[in-house]
Design a protein around this motif. Sequence first.
Motif, PDB file in Angstrom:
ATOM      1  N   GLU A 153       0.848  -1.196   0.000  1.00  0.00           N
ATOM      2  CA  GLU A 153       0.000   0.000   0.000  1.00  0.00           C
ATOM      3  C   GLU A 153       0.888   1.251   0.000  1.00  0.00           C
ATOM      4  O   GLU A 153       0.663   2.196  -0.745  1.00  0.00           O
ATOM      5  N   TYR A 154       1.914   1.231   0.869  1.00  0.00           N
ATOM      6  CA  TYR A 154       2.911   2.307   0.870  1.00  0.00           C
ATOM      7  C   TYR A 154       4.279   1.656   0.715  1.00  0.00           C
ATOM      8  O   TYR A 154       4.707   0.943   1.609  1.00  0.00           O
ATOM      9  N   GLY A 155       4.928   1.885  -0.425  1.00  0.00           N
ATOM     10  CA  GLY A 155       6.292   1.399  -0.614  1.00  0.00           C
ATOM     11  C   GLY A 155       6.377   0.041  -1.277  1.00  0.00           C
ATOM     12  O   GLY A 155       5.402  -0.436  -1.869  1.00  0.00           O
ATOM     13  N   VAL A 156       7.566  -0.559  -1.196  1.00  0.00           N
ATOM     14  CA  VAL A 156       7.793  -1.861  -1.826  1.00  0.00           C
ATOM     15  C   VAL A 156       8.372  -2.845  -0.814  1.00  0.00           C
ATOM     16  O   VAL A 156       8.956  -2.449   0.181  1.00  0.00           O
TER      17      VAL A 156
END
Length: 182
Positions: free
Chosen positions: A104-107
């Motif tokens: 959702e936020y980042g990898v």
Amino acid sequence: MHLLNENDKTFLLHSIREIEDFPKPGIKFKDITTLLGDTNAFNLLMDHLASRYENQKIDYIAGIESRGFIFGAALAARLRTRFVPIRKPGKLPYTTISEKYSLEYGVDEVSIHIDAFSGVAHPRVLLIDDLIATGGTATAAVKLITKAGATCVEACFVMNLTFLQGDLDIKKMTSVYSVLEV
Ligand code: AMP
């Protein structure tokens, strides 16, 4: 084949504890430690999985860190086949290959030893994890298995949170089996 009837599935489902707001608010965490701590539930599940895969010529079972290790290694021992860990980056000691995936936020990233499947020609791999939610982790794991020169014959989960439809992308690459669907 040791199939599960509706009573078996209800029993297994109830053996998994649900923790509200863990690890953050809004998440209903499926805690499989209560299933592992119940010999009837754990053996019912493993008998079912062993009978499903015993005649499928599985060369390797690949488990996703960390709860996939528990079910994957237990199943590998029952089937007398090999177990391969798929881990978070920086954990495996030898040369690795990796696959990134979006959160959702980042990898995030999963990795595997470069020679994980080198013991067999045309290796057939069963991927296993406890739970599929968005499917990001398992999709990356299937890609990693392919990158490592093997065929993922099925991705198997103890539980699928079906409302997230996490299995849609994986089904484009391999077969998907979930013991329990919620
Ligand atoms: P995903 O990549 O979104 O499919 O997330 C799958 C991974 O996160 C699996 O390794 C699960 O063990 C873990 N996971 C995600 N959601 C939950 C949940 N509600 N309860 C327990 N584990 C979860």
